[in-house]
Design an enzyme around this catalytic site. Structure first.
Site, mmCIF file in Angstrom:
data_model
loop_
_atom_site.group_PDB
_atom_site.id
_atom_site.type_symbol
_atom_site.label_atom_id
_atom_site.label_comp_id
_atom_site.label_asym_id
_atom_site.label_seq_id
_atom_site.Cartn_x
_atom_site.Cartn_y
_atom_site.Cartn_z
ATOM 1 N N PHE A 168 0.885 -0.758 -0.084
ATOM 2 C CA PHE A 168 0.296 0.157 -0.670
ATOM 3 C C PHE A 168 0.586 1.644 0.194
ATOM 4 O O PHE A 168 1.475 1.390 1.141
ATOM 5 C CB PHE A 168 -0.969 -0.074 0.825
ATOM 6 C CG PHE A 168 -1.461 1.450 1.243
ATOM 7 C CD1 PHE A 168 -2.574 1.289 0.874
ATOM 8 C CD2 PHE A 168 -2.170 2.301 1.781
ATOM 9 C CE1 PHE A 168 -3.989 2.526 0.698
ATOM 10 C CE2 PHE A 168 -2.602 3.512 1.488
ATOM 11 C CZ PHE A 168 -3.631 3.354 0.973
ATOM 12 N N ASP A 210 9.309 3.106 1.585
ATOM 13 C CA ASP A 210 8.652 3.363 1.874
ATOM 14 C C ASP A 210 8.228 3.131 3.073
ATOM 15 O O ASP A 210 7.484 1.909 3.718
ATOM 16 C CB ASP A 210 7.369 3.171 1.122
ATOM 17 C CG ASP A 210 5.987 4.403 1.019
ATOM 18 O OD1 ASP A 210 5.682 4.753 2.485
ATOM 19 O OD2 ASP A 210 5.075 4.081 0.765
ATOM 20 N N LYS A 214 3.064 10.789 7.045
ATOM 21 C CA LYS A 214 2.717 10.534 8.604
ATOM 22 C C LYS A 214 3.327 10.757 10.196
ATOM 23 O O LYS A 214 3.411 12.662 10.181
ATOM 24 C CB LYS A 214 2.183 9.183 9.042
ATOM 25 C CG LYS A 214 1.338 8.553 7.911
ATOM 26 C CD LYS A 214 0.910 6.584 7.729
ATOM 27 C CE LYS A 214 0.334 6.617 7.043
ATOM 28 N NZ LYS A 214 -1.151 6.608 6.320
HETATM 29 C C1 LIG Z 1 3.104 2.755 3.343
HETATM 30 C C2 LIG Z 1 2.233 4.270 2.466
HETATM 31 N N1 LIG Z 1 2.789 4.716 2.270
HETATM 32 C C3 LIG Z 1 1.681 6.117 1.638
HETATM 33 C C4 LIG Z 1 0.587 5.836 2.103
HETATM 34 C C5 LIG Z 1 0.083 7.172 2.154
HETATM 35 O O1 LIG Z 1 0.206 8.353 2.396
HETATM 36 P P1 LIG Z 1 -1.372 9.183 2.439
HETATM 37 O O2 LIG Z 1 -2.437 8.831 2.952
HETATM 38 O O3 LIG Z 1 -0.868 10.548 4.007
HETATM 39 O O4 LIG Z 1 -1.488 9.598 0.896
HETATM 40 C C6 LIG Z 1 0.629 4.776 3.205
HETATM 41 C C7 LIG Z 1 -1.074 5.434 4.485
HETATM 42 O O5 LIG Z 1 -1.379 4.478 4.703
HETATM 43 C C8 LIG Z 1 1.331 3.670 3.569
HETATM 44 O O6 LIG Z 1 1.225 3.643 5.024
#
Ligand SMILES: Cc1ncc(COP(=O)(O)O)c(C=O)c1O
Length: 407
Positions: A139, A224, A253
């Site tokens: 994700f 990520d 986050k």
């Molecule tokens: C690993 C990861 N990357 C990207 C995102 C996307 O972040 P945002 O919701 O701030 O766009 C998330 C959100 O849960 C995530 O867990």
């Protein structure tokens, strides 16, 4: 005159979420309070956006001070906190350069663009042919390009046509990555631990093997760490657990301290350096308010105390949830640092959602994922007795359920 409305007004909020029936009005530390004054322990912590708890005094003070100075300049001008923010976060993460954005998805988009441009400018990949290897079950966000690299039907289906250039291979399988690499590959992009998938932890040699593969083929390793980073795993970054440094790392986050969206890509100067004026940007990325909070977040993590706390409390969390597995209340449990993915034992006949509803009724907030899995990710500074309380309540809820189904 039209008749006065009799029934409830039809919903005006788009239904892209299905929240638990809890309406919160305030929060402090690990505790939140709803409209009726009922208190809950927040064991989701905004999917790790609230790693420091609600309204951490140092973060609120930094934001308040900045509100009285300047909040937005756009990048048409610069401001006094932009460079200090970049310095603080690169120093914290042992990286060379930072590009600020707002949401996590934007940071991932930025990493994808930087990797592609690096592939064309530096590696000489023919224009338009760059590919990025990603992992199944991942994700990375919700934009159209990012859902194009997802194999989760809920995230992806119905949003085509999809952005080409992604190859999906099984998560945790370095051999599959090796088999997928070819001359068009510019990057391997994975989460060090898959959060949304249910805290899926790859084999210990996965990231080191990806690092070696990327070095061998002159491919970028992009990690990520939007959910796994900034203390959650008991280390500043999850990649620190195995001594790997990515070429690019996405952060989000917790970088905004639970106050506002702040994200960034940190990494190699020669890679982020391919983005020149006009090729990428964001009106709000790196705004003064975001930088003030981001610097305060970095300051909280510099001493390493919170990471150590996450590791210590995480060891207790692991002992407790492993006991629930031994008791037959959980089918399995995965933990790393202060982060757990728990699979409710199927014979309890209870979905993850139902488990979360019961936990909420008993004053613990958490989130289900993929059917029967629940996630625990409390603030890193949760009091030990509060963590114990949350785990006591989880145990009670599962035991009562087993008694109810006659187990
Ligand atoms: C690993 C990861 N990357 C990207 C995102 C996307 O972040 P945002 O919701 O701030 O766009 C998330 C959100 O849960 C995530 O867990």
């Amino acid at each position: 005159m039209p008749p006065a409305p009799t029934g409830a007004r039809p919903g005006v909020l788009a239904r892209n979420y299905e929240p638990l029936d809890v309406v919160l009005v305030s929060g402090e530390g690990s505790w939140v309070t709803d409209v009726d004054g009922k208190r809950y322990l927040d064991c989701l912590a905004g999917y790790s956006a609230l790693n420091f708890g609600h309204r951490h005094p140092a973060l609120v003070a930094a934001a308040k001070e900045q509100l009285d100075a300047i909040t937005l300049t756009s990048r048409a001008f610069t401001h006094d906190l932009l460079e200090p923010f970049a310095r603080a976060v690169t120093a914290l993460t042992g990286t060379e350069m930072l590009l600020p954005m707002n949401t996590g998805a934007e940071a991932v988009e930025t990493a994808v663009k930087a990797a592609r441009k690096w592939g064309y400018d530096v590696r000489g990949v023919p224009d338009g042919e760059a590919t990025i290897i990603v992992a199944s079950g991942a994700f990375h966000g919700r934009t159209t390009t990012i859902v194009s690299m997802s194999d989760d039907p809920l995230t992806r289906d119905g949003f085509g046509p999809y952005t080409p250039g992604f190859r999906i291979v099984p998560f945790g399988d370095a051999d599959a990555v090796a088999a997928a690499v070819d001359r068009t590959t510019v990057a391997v992009l994975v989460e060090p631990v898959q959060g949304e998938s249910g805290v899926i932890i790859p084999p210990a040699d996965y990231l080191p093997r990806l690092r070696a593969l990327c070095d061998e083929h002159d491919v970028l390793l992009v990690l990520d760490e939007i959910q796994s980073g900034l203390g959650r795993t008991g280390t500043t970054l999850a990649q620190d657990l195995v001594g790997v440094r990515a070429d690019l790392t996405t952060l989000g986050k917790a970088l905004g301290g639970g106050i506002l969206p702040v994200s960034a890509v940190v990494g190699r100067r020669d890679v982020l350096g391919v983005l020149t004026p006009g090729t990428h940007g964001s009106t709000f990325g790196g705004n003064p308010l975001a930088c003030a909070v981001g610097i305060a977040v970095a300051d909280l993590l510099v001493p390493g105390t919170l990471q150590a706390r996450a590791a210590t409390l995480g060891a207790e969390l692991r002992t407790r949830v492993e006991a629930l597995v031994a008791e037959g209340l959980l089918a399995s449990a995965r933990t790393v640092g202060l982060w757990a993915g728990l699979d409710v034992e199927p014979s309890l006949g209870m979905t993850g959602r139902q488990t979360c509803e019961l936990l909420a009724a008993h004053g613990v907030l958490t989130k289900d994922t993929h059917g029967s899995t629940i996630r625990l990710a409390p603030p890193l500074n949760i009091e030990r007795e509060d963590l114990d309380l949350a785990l006591d309540i989880l145990t009670k809820v599962l035991r009562e359920r087993r008694a109810a189904v006659g187990g």
